[in-house]
Design a protein around this motif. Structure first.
Motif, PDB file in Angstrom:
ATOM      1  N   GLU A 120      -0.574 -16.546  -6.371  1.00 22.67           N
ATOM      2  CA  GLU A 120       0.241 -16.439  -5.166  1.00 22.67           C
ATOM      3  C   GLU A 120       1.170 -15.239  -5.233  1.00 22.67           C
ATOM      4  OE1 GLU A 120       2.605 -17.753  -8.215  1.00 22.67           O
ATOM      5  OE2 GLU A 120       0.814 -18.832  -7.580  1.00 22.67           O
ATOM      6  N   ASP A 121       1.533 -14.808  -6.452  1.00 22.57           N
ATOM      7  CA  ASP A 121       2.434 -13.670  -6.625  1.00 22.57           C
ATOM      8  C   ASP A 121       1.751 -12.354  -6.251  1.00 22.57           C
ATOM      9  OD1 ASP A 121       0.693 -13.937  -8.762  1.00 22.57           O
ATOM     10  OD2 ASP A 121       2.243 -14.022 -10.300  1.00 22.57           O
ATOM     11  N   LEU A 122       0.533 -12.151  -6.749  1.00 25.97           N
ATOM     12  CA  LEU A 122      -0.236 -10.951  -6.419  1.00 25.97           C
ATOM     13  C   LEU A 122      -0.566 -10.912  -4.930  1.00 25.97           C
ATOM     14  CD1 LEU A 122      -1.851  -8.426  -7.369  1.00 25.97           C
ATOM     15  CD2 LEU A 122      -3.787  -9.963  -7.784  1.00 25.97           C
ATOM     16  N   ASP A 123      -0.933 -12.047  -4.389  1.00 24.91           N
ATOM     17  CA  ASP A 123      -1.283 -12.162  -2.975  1.00 24.91           C
ATOM     18  C   ASP A 123      -0.121 -11.744  -2.081  1.00 24.91           C
ATOM     19  OD1 ASP A 123      -2.368 -13.006  -0.485  1.00 24.91           O
ATOM     20  OD2 ASP A 123      -1.569 -15.027  -0.782  1.00 24.91           O
ATOM     21  N   LEU A 124       1.060 -12.345  -2.299  1.00 18.26           N
ATOM     22  CA  LEU A 124       2.227 -12.015  -1.475  1.00 18.26           C
ATOM     23  C   LEU A 124       2.652 -10.561  -1.676  1.00 18.26           C
ATOM     24  CD1 LEU A 124       4.457 -12.867   0.472  1.00 18.26           C
ATOM     25  CD2 LEU A 124       5.765 -13.714  -1.488  1.00 18.26           C
ATOM     26  N   SER A 125       2.541 -10.061  -2.907  1.00 21.35           N
ATOM     27  CA  SER A 125       2.922  -8.677  -3.198  1.00 21.35           C
ATOM     28  C   SER A 125       2.141  -7.692  -2.339  1.00 21.35           C
ATOM     29  CB  SER A 125       2.678  -8.364  -4.681  1.00 21.35           C
ATOM     30  OG  SER A 125       3.477  -9.154  -5.513  1.00 21.35           O
ATOM     31  N   TYR A 126       0.827  -7.881  -2.295  1.00 19.16           N
ATOM     32  CA  TYR A 126       0.002  -6.944  -1.529  1.00 19.16           C
ATOM     33  C   TYR A 126       0.179  -7.121  -0.027  1.00 19.16           C
ATOM     34  CZ  TYR A 126      -2.353  -4.141  -4.986  1.00 19.16           C
ATOM     35  OH  TYR A 126      -2.619  -3.204  -5.946  1.00 19.16           O
ATOM     36  N   ARG A 127       0.338  -8.353   0.424  1.00 23.68           N
ATOM     37  CA  ARG A 127       0.569  -8.554   1.859  1.00 23.68           C
ATOM     38  C   ARG A 127       1.861  -7.888   2.300  1.00 23.68           C
ATOM     39  NH1 ARG A 127       1.611 -13.755   2.920  1.00 23.68           N
ATOM     40  NH2 ARG A 127       1.159 -14.694   0.878  1.00 23.68           N
ATOM     41  N   ALA A 128       2.897  -7.977   1.463  1.00 23.47           N
ATOM     42  CA  ALA A 128       4.186  -7.375   1.802  1.00 23.47           C
ATOM     43  C   ALA A 128       4.105  -5.853   1.812  1.00 23.47           C
ATOM     44  CB  ALA A 128       5.249  -7.841   0.810  1.00 23.47           C
ATOM     45  N   GLN A 129       3.461  -5.264   0.808  1.00 27.63           N
ATOM     46  CA  GLN A 129       3.385  -3.800   0.725  1.00 27.63           C
ATOM     47  C   GLN A 129       2.458  -3.216   1.797  1.00 27.63           C
ATOM     48  OE1 GLN A 129       3.833  -2.487  -3.831  1.00 27.63           O
ATOM     49  NE2 GLN A 129       2.798  -4.463  -3.634  1.00 27.63           N
ATOM     50  N   ILE A 130       1.411  -3.944   2.144  1.00 29.50           N
ATOM     51  CA  ILE A 130       0.549  -3.502   3.239  1.00 29.50           C
ATOM     52  C   ILE A 130       1.338  -3.448   4.546  1.00 29.50           C
ATOM     53  CG2 ILE A 130      -1.404  -4.222   4.701  1.00 29.50           C
ATOM     54  CD1 ILE A 130      -2.796  -5.169   2.128  1.00 29.50           C
ATOM     55  N   LYS A 131       2.319  -4.343   4.688  1.00 29.27           N
ATOM     56  CA  LYS A 131       3.153  -4.369   5.897  1.00 29.27           C
ATOM     57  C   LYS A 131       4.254  -3.305   5.875  1.00 29.27           C
ATOM     58  CE  LYS A 131       3.654  -7.431   8.711  1.00 29.27           C
ATOM     59  NZ  LYS A 131       4.078  -8.518   9.628  1.00 29.27           N
ATOM     60  N   GLY A 132       4.349  -2.560   4.758  1.00 24.20           N
ATOM     61  CA  GLY A 132       5.302  -1.452   4.726  1.00 24.20           C
ATOM     62  C   GLY A 132       6.517  -1.658   3.841  1.00 24.20           C
ATOM     63  N   TRP A 133       6.628  -2.803   3.183  1.00 14.52           N
ATOM     64  CA  TRP A 133       7.757  -3.029   2.286  1.00 14.52           C
ATOM     65  C   TRP A 133       7.579  -2.250   0.983  1.00 14.52           C
ATOM     66  CZ3 TRP A 133      12.140  -5.520   3.656  1.00 14.52           C
ATOM     67  CH2 TRP A 133      12.103  -6.304   4.811  1.00 14.52           C
ATOM     68  N   LYS A 134       8.684  -1.827   0.398  1.00  9.58           N
ATOM     69  CA  LYS A 134       8.659  -1.091  -0.872  1.00  9.58           C
ATOM     70  C   LYS A 134       9.077  -2.021  -2.019  1.00  9.58           C
ATOM     71  CE  LYS A 134      10.046   3.266   1.323  1.00  9.58           C
ATOM     72  NZ  LYS A 134      11.111   4.309   1.386  1.00  9.58           N
ATOM     73  N   PHE A 135       8.465  -1.814  -3.162  1.00 11.19           N
ATOM     74  CA  PHE A 135       8.821  -2.559  -4.366  1.00 11.19           C
ATOM     75  C   PHE A 135       9.356  -1.587  -5.411  1.00 11.19           C
ATOM     76  CE2 PHE A 135       5.732  -6.437  -3.998  1.00 11.19           C
ATOM     77  CZ  PHE A 135       6.316  -6.770  -2.780  1.00 11.19           C
ATOM     78  N   ASN A 136      10.277  -2.060  -6.230  1.00 13.41           N
ATOM     79  CA  ASN A 136      10.780  -1.274  -7.354  1.00 13.41           C
ATOM     80  C   ASN A 136      10.564  -2.044  -8.652  1.00 13.41           C
ATOM     81  OD1 ASN A 136      11.589   1.105  -6.127  1.00 13.41           O
ATOM     82  ND2 ASN A 136      13.639   0.338  -5.647  1.00 13.41           N
ATOM     83  N   TYR A 137      10.419  -1.297  -9.735  1.00  9.88           N
ATOM     84  CA  TYR A 137      10.220  -1.898 -11.051  1.00  9.88           C
ATOM     85  C   TYR A 137      11.313  -1.421 -11.994  1.00  9.88           C
ATOM     86  CZ  TYR A 137       8.176  -2.871 -15.609  1.00  9.88           C
ATOM     87  OH  TYR A 137       7.974  -3.315 -16.894  1.00  9.88           O
ATOM     88  N   CYS A 138      11.842  -2.340 -12.820  1.00 11.95           N
ATOM     89  CA  CYS A 138      12.927  -2.015 -13.741  1.00 11.95           C
ATOM     90  C   CYS A 138      12.423  -2.083 -15.178  1.00 11.95           C
ATOM     91  CB  CYS A 138      14.076  -3.010 -13.593  1.00 11.95           C
ATOM     92  SG  CYS A 138      14.485  -3.455 -11.909  1.00 11.95           S
ATOM     93  N   PRO A 139      11.981  -0.987 -15.754  1.00 10.09           N
ATOM     94  CA  PRO A 139      11.445  -1.030 -17.122  1.00 10.09           C
ATOM     95  C   PRO A 139      12.501  -1.307 -18.182  1.00 10.09           C
ATOM     96  CG  PRO A 139      11.581   1.233 -16.341  1.00 10.09           C
ATOM     97  CD  PRO A 139      11.911   0.363 -15.170  1.00 10.09           C
ATOM     98  N   ASN A 140      13.761  -1.058 -17.855  1.00 12.72           N
ATOM     99  CA  ASN A 140      14.818  -1.224 -18.850  1.00 12.72           C
ATOM    100  C   ASN A 140      15.503  -2.587 -18.781  1.00 12.72           C
ATOM    101  OD1 ASN A 140      14.460   1.455 -19.809  1.00 12.72           O
ATOM    102  ND2 ASN A 140      15.675   2.227 -18.096  1.00 12.72           N
ATOM    103  N   ILE A 141      15.134  -3.391 -17.815  1.00 16.56           N
ATOM    104  CA  ILE A 141      15.677  -4.751 -17.727  1.00 16.56           C
ATOM    105  C   ILE A 141      14.609  -5.699 -18.252  1.00 16.56           C
ATOM    106  CG2 ILE A 141      16.507  -6.570 -16.190  1.00 16.56           C
ATOM    107  CD1 ILE A 141      17.626  -4.452 -14.359  1.00 16.56           C
TER     108      ILE A 141
END
Length: 482
Positions: A234-255
């Motif tokens: 469900e996590d991968l599914d929602l991630s791609y649906r959100a980004q396809i709709k134009g939302w941006k994601f950020n990743y924190c490698p140091n946290i």
């Protein structure tokens, strides 16, 4: 005619392994090229109302540790809401309810939301909590994760603009050195979190929420259609649906948030099966939508590689099975001599994987010699575990392709207390019959390779029987402890 068929089929499936390796190399290059890119953090970010969601199911060994870590979070209580999304059928429900009451007396706005059914499993619990969540942002932690006190305030600075819909942090490991099995898992996960996630994110490509240790903007989840339970990821599914709709994601490698790695092969198989099958289900659901979206070709290509990467297990297993009769064709016929010179590609594929693993370890250790020493043991371990899981995960792939529905089976956790985990059923040897047969098959292949002095195929076959042997040894060890 049979010989021609074996050669054609082998190179057909091995071609996809080459494509996967090229994709890995492209991602590694992207990571290295963008390594020095820095995020422009929003350090003037006003702390918003925030809901912490804790989806749990039969987590008696870790639920108190989770709630203790949540209690220690540095965040204004008047802006914080906590939801214990509890689908448990054992005494976890009682333990959680008691701890929730204690936290209420300390001034926390916390709810214990228990469902008598597991409809939709984890996705259903999260969606149920989403409906009543009163905050603009939602932080999600699985039961075995231990966030440090400043996690929320540190992570929120990565919401750099209105279109940032999710921020994912890196997983750490509480028990990475516990056994060979946990060391192998830690290496594989570090490759994903150090190279994959940061490389894709800084390269401008899609990343995924990893199911935990991240913060979502509630508006983003709602706009993307909410949590769906029609896939096991469900996590991968929602991630791609959100980004396809134009939302941006950020990743924190140091946290980095430490979590518990499963220390039994039966638990690893359960987890890997869910991830692999869910990835296939999600690729079937969203690959077409990805290509129809108004996105750059590079985003679509990297996204496709991401959604399809679980299929590699089937290509590895099938090509390995075919390589045994192929070895006999190679050593009893001169018809394909020119073609077999391409077997050096196997070593190239191995080299790419080695460099991938070494880079991840070097970034983590920051010292070349220390990284070189570690990769000598870490890479073979991770590779052997991956090969040993190829049959089990290939089953998951075919079930995903055929649309067979299976339950969301959680990964049993036991905390640092050790001992026997009653959530784990004693593994039956019959479940490992395919791995036993494959171990014998590739042992025969390795012996034949020595006879033919075919050292190209020999390395391949030794790795395969070592992988299935490792799974069998881990299963025997688990059984003997129970």
């Amino acid at each position: 005619m049979l010989e021609h068929g074996i050669v054609i089929l082998y190179y057909f499936f091995f071609f996809f392994i080459i494509l996967f390796s090229i994709g890995q190399l492209a991602l590694l290059i992207t990571f290295l090229f963008n390594r020095k890119k820095e995020y422009h953090l929003n350090k003037t970010f006003e702390l918003p109302s925030l809901t912490i969601q804790l989806p749990v199911y039969n987590e008696r060994f870790v639920i108190e540790r989770l709630l203790d870590s949540v209690e220690r979070l540095n965040y204004p209580k008047n802006r914080l809401e906590i939801q214990v999304l509890d689908d448990s059928t054992d005494d976890t429900r009682t333990i959680a309810a008691k701890r929730v009451e204690q936290l209420k007396t300390l001034g926390f706005n916390i709810q214990h939301i228990h469902r008598s059914n597991r409809e939709g499993y984890k996705a259903g619990a999260l969606q149920n909590g989403l409906i009543s969540a009163s905050s603009d942002y939602l932080a999600i932690f699985d039961a075995d994760f231990v966030p440090y006190p400043d996690f929320l305030t540190d992570t929120l600075t990565y919401f750099t603009d209105e279109q940032t819909g999710m921020v994912q942090t890196r997983w750490g490991h509480l028990n990475a050195m516990q056994s060979l099995l946990t060391r192998a898992q830690a290496t594989g996960l570090n490759n994903h979190f150090i190279i994959d996630q940061e490389g894709r994110n800084k390269g401008g490509y899609f990343i995924n929420f990893n199911g935990t240790a991240g913060i979502w903007k509630k508006e983003c989840i709602v706009d993307a259609g909410g949590w769906n339970s029609d896939t096991l990821t469900e996590d991968l599914d929602l991630s791609y649906r959100a980004q396809i709709k134009g939302w941006k994601f950020n990743y924190c490698p140091n946290i980095i948030i430490p979590a518990e790695l499963p220390d039994r092969i039966s638990a690893v198989r359960t987890q890997q099966f869910r991830w692999t099958k869910g990835g296939v289900e999600t690729s079937k659901k969203l690959l077409g939508k990805l290509w129809k979206a108004k996105l750059s070709l590079a985003v679509k290509l990297f996204g496709s590689f991401h959604l399809l990467n679980n299929y590699i297990y089937a290509f590895v297993l099938i090509s390995a099975l075919l390589s045994v009769p192929l070895m006999f064709v190679k050593n009893t016929s001169t018809e394909f001599d020119q073609l077999f010179k391409w077997n050096t590609i196997i070593m190239t594929v191995m080299l790419i994987n080695f460099l991938y693993c070494f880079t991840a370890i070097l970034v983590d250790k920051k010292k070349f010699i220390a990284a070189l020493i570690e990769v000598i043991t870490a890479f073979p371990l991770a590779l052997i575990l991956s090969l040993g899981m190829s049959y089990h995960n290939t089953r998951a792939i075919f079930q995903g392709i055929l649309g067979k529905k299976t339950a969301f089976i959680r990964t049993p956790k036991i905390s640092e207390s050790g001992g026997i985990n009653p959530y784990l059923k004693t593994p039956g040897y019959k479940k490992y019959t395919p791995e036993l047969l494959l171990f014998l098959y590739f042992l025969f292949a390795a012996c034949s390779g020595i006879y033919f002095k075919d050292f190209g195929f020999l390395i391949y076959h030794v790795l395969m029987f070592s992988g299935f042997g490792f799974v069998l040894w881990s299963a025997w060890s688990e059984t003997s402890e129970n």
